[in-house]
Write a protein that holds these residues in place. Structure first.
Motif, PDB file in Angstrom:
ATOM      1  N   PHE A 245       0.838  -1.199   0.000  1.00  0.00           N
ATOM      2  CA  PHE A 245       0.000   0.000   0.000  1.00  0.00           C
ATOM      3  C   PHE A 245       0.873   1.249   0.000  1.00  0.00           C
ATOM      4  O   PHE A 245       0.635   2.190  -0.768  1.00  0.00           O
ATOM      5  N   ILE A 246       1.877   1.244   0.843  1.00  0.00           N
ATOM      6  CA  ILE A 246       2.770   2.394   0.962  1.00  0.00           C
ATOM      7  C   ILE A 246       3.541   2.622  -0.337  1.00  0.00           C
ATOM      8  O   ILE A 246       3.664   3.758  -0.823  1.00  0.00           O
ATOM      9  N   GLN A 247       4.043   1.539  -0.943  1.00  0.00           N
ATOM     10  CA  GLN A 247       4.819   1.643  -2.190  1.00  0.00           C
ATOM     11  C   GLN A 247       3.988   2.178  -3.346  1.00  0.00           C
ATOM     12  O   GLN A 247       4.527   2.782  -4.276  1.00  0.00           O
ATOM     13  N   ASN A 248       2.662   1.965  -3.298  1.00  0.00           N
ATOM     14  CA  ASN A 248       1.775   2.429  -4.368  1.00  0.00           C
ATOM     15  C   ASN A 248       0.973   3.659  -3.975  1.00  0.00           C
ATOM     16  O   ASN A 248      -0.020   3.997  -4.606  1.00  0.00           O
ATOM     17  N   ASN A 249       1.446   4.338  -2.901  1.00  0.00           N
ATOM     18  CA  ASN A 249       0.863   5.613  -2.453  1.00  0.00           C
ATOM     19  C   ASN A 249      -0.596   5.502  -2.014  1.00  0.00           C
ATOM     20  O   ASN A 249      -1.398   6.420  -2.228  1.00  0.00           O
ATOM     21  N   PHE A 250      -0.929   4.363  -1.398  1.00  0.00           N
ATOM     22  CA  PHE A 250      -2.247   4.202  -0.797  1.00  0.00           C
ATOM     23  C   PHE A 250      -2.089   4.230   0.719  1.00  0.00           C
ATOM     24  O   PHE A 250      -1.082   3.752   1.258  1.00  0.00           O
ATOM     25  N   ILE A 251      -3.079   4.789   1.395  1.00  0.00           N
ATOM     26  CA  ILE A 251      -3.044   4.798   2.854  1.00  0.00           C
ATOM     27  C   ILE A 251      -3.428   3.404   3.348  1.00  0.00           C
ATOM     28  O   ILE A 251      -4.525   2.917   3.037  1.00  0.00           O
ATOM     29  N   PRO A 252      -2.562   2.737   4.079  1.00  0.00           N
ATOM     30  CA  PRO A 252      -2.864   1.380   4.552  1.00  0.00           C
ATOM     31  C   PRO A 252      -4.084   1.356   5.474  1.00  0.00           C
ATOM     32  O   PRO A 252      -4.358   2.315   6.187  1.00  0.00           O
ATOM     33  N   SER A 253      -4.801   0.266   5.439  1.00  0.00           N
ATOM     34  CA  SER A 253      -5.929   0.092   6.344  1.00  0.00           C
ATOM     35  C   SER A 253      -5.442   0.086   7.781  1.00  0.00           C
ATOM     36  O   SER A 253      -4.326  -0.331   8.088  1.00  0.00           O
ATOM     37  N   THR A 254      -6.298   0.547   8.679  1.00  0.00           N
ATOM     38  CA  THR A 254      -5.955   0.519  10.105  1.00  0.00           C
ATOM     39  C   THR A 254      -6.189  -0.867  10.698  1.00  0.00           C
ATOM     40  O   THR A 254      -5.775  -1.135  11.828  1.00  0.00           O
ATOM     41  N   PHE A 255      -6.849  -1.726   9.928  1.00  0.00           N
ATOM     42  CA  PHE A 255      -7.087  -3.102  10.380  1.00  0.00           C
ATOM     43  C   PHE A 255      -5.918  -3.959   9.929  1.00  0.00           C
ATOM     44  O   PHE A 255      -5.824  -4.365   8.767  1.00  0.00           O
ATOM     45  N   VAL A 256      -5.003  -4.187  10.848  1.00  0.00           N
ATOM     46  CA  VAL A 256      -3.731  -4.834  10.529  1.00  0.00           C
ATOM     47  C   VAL A 256      -3.501  -6.045  11.430  1.00  0.00           C
ATOM     48  O   VAL A 256      -3.906  -6.052  12.593  1.00  0.00           O
ATOM     49  N   THR A 257      -2.864  -7.052  10.866  1.00  0.00           N
ATOM     50  CA  THR A 257      -2.428  -8.202  11.649  1.00  0.00           C
ATOM     51  C   THR A 257      -0.951  -8.429  11.380  1.00  0.00           C
ATOM     52  O   THR A 257      -0.446  -8.060  10.308  1.00  0.00           O
ATOM     53  N   GLN A 258      -0.255  -9.013  12.318  1.00  0.00           N
ATOM     54  CA  GLN A 258       1.173  -9.255  12.145  1.00  0.00           C
ATOM     55  C   GLN A 258       1.434 -10.758  12.005  1.00  0.00           C
ATOM     56  O   GLN A 258       0.989 -11.562  12.823  1.00  0.00           O
ATOM     57  N   ILE A 259       2.142 -11.095  10.931  1.00  0.00           N
ATOM     58  CA  ILE A 259       2.504 -12.485  10.663  1.00  0.00           C
ATOM     59  C   ILE A 259       4.009 -12.534  10.430  1.00  0.00           C
ATOM     60  O   ILE A 259       4.516 -11.843   9.535  1.00  0.00           O
ATOM     61  N   SER A 260       4.698 -13.319  11.223  1.00  0.00           N
ATOM     62  CA  SER A 260       6.163 -13.421  11.134  1.00  0.00           C
ATOM     63  C   SER A 260       6.816 -12.035  11.168  1.00  0.00           C
ATOM     64  O   SER A 260       7.697 -11.723  10.359  1.00  0.00           O
TER      65      SER A 260
END
Length: 246
Positions: free
Chosen positions: A165-180
């Motif tokens: 998302f960041i690389q394509n200039n989109f604001i990332p969703s606030t709904f995030v999960t962490q994997i590895s």
């Protein structure tokens, strides 16, 4: 094989696809264009919801399409009734948020299951695919790939690497999960096995397991007019590449 058997097999292979289009679209910029209901927002002279409906209809899978609408999307409801009255079944939600609308939809299907215990119900063996209507670049192939995923868990949610998302200039969703130790954003796409929740006493007991699908089509999530312009540019570039290849 008798026609009746063909019809039975077709129903068994059917996948229920629910378009989630009852939200307020509150993240859109407050200008004259954005006052249009989000599913009806136009991208290259075609509404967002039309893009995703076409992708579903052109898929190799046997989808039965539903649309979750609310008081927030009255015009979308009328548009669907007029344009797709034979193709899409409407589900009324309260429009008070994605999670609440999701539970209303599940209750709808659970109710159908209860009604269908006399043997008349035709989707008890099927999966339910939930799709947001603000991913207009999603292709039929991607939908096929998603439904073909090895679903080891009763309910899976599609996530994308936050960096995309960041690389394509989109604001990332606030709904995030962490994997590895890597952050992944939820896309709003999920797949639920019908049998899993049909037997649950409380449907909010369902727990989704994130599944990674780093597909650029899922990054183009339209939340602002700026996102819309990025999608227009992407489509123009794809069309240009197609012309050059021809």
């Amino acid at each position: 094989m008798p026609n009746s058997q063909n019809q039975i097999d077709k129903k068994r292979n059917m996948i229920n696809c629910v378009l989630m289009c009852g939200g307020k679209g509150s993240r859109l910029n407050t200008n004259s264009i954005a006052k249009v209901e989000k599913p009806l927002l136009e991208l290259k002279n075609k509404s967002l919801i039309e893009y995703i409906i076409e992708a579903i209809q052109n898929s190799k899978k046997n989808f039965k399409i539903y649309a979750a609408v609310s008081k927030n999307t009255v015009k979308t409801k009328e548009f669907l009734k007029k344009r797709y009255f034979n193709d899409i079944t409407l589900i009324e939600t309260n429009g008070s948020g994605f999670s609440n609308d999701y539970l209303v939809v599940l209750q709808f299907f659970k109710g159908k299951e209860n009604i269908g215990k006399n043997g008349t119900q035709d989707f008890v063996n099927n999966k339910i695919l939930f799709l947001p209507t603000d991913l207009p670049l999603i292709s039929s192939k991607t939908l096929d790939d998603i439904t073909d995923l090895n679903q080891s868990s009763p309910s899976i949610a599609i996530v994308v690497d936050k960096k995309m998302f960041i690389q394509n200039n989109f604001i990332p969703s606030t709904f995030v999960t962490q994997i590895s130790k890597i952050d992944y954003c939820y896309t709003g796409i999920s797949i639920l096995d019908f049998h899993t929740f049909a037997g649950l006493e409380h449907i909010d007991q369902i727990r989704e397991v994130p599944m990674i699908l780093n597909n650029l089509e899922l990054v183009y999530n339209i939340n602002t007019i700026g996102d819309l312009k990025k999608a227009e540019k992407f489509i123009d570039l794809q069309n240009l590449k197609s012309v050059r290849n021809d």
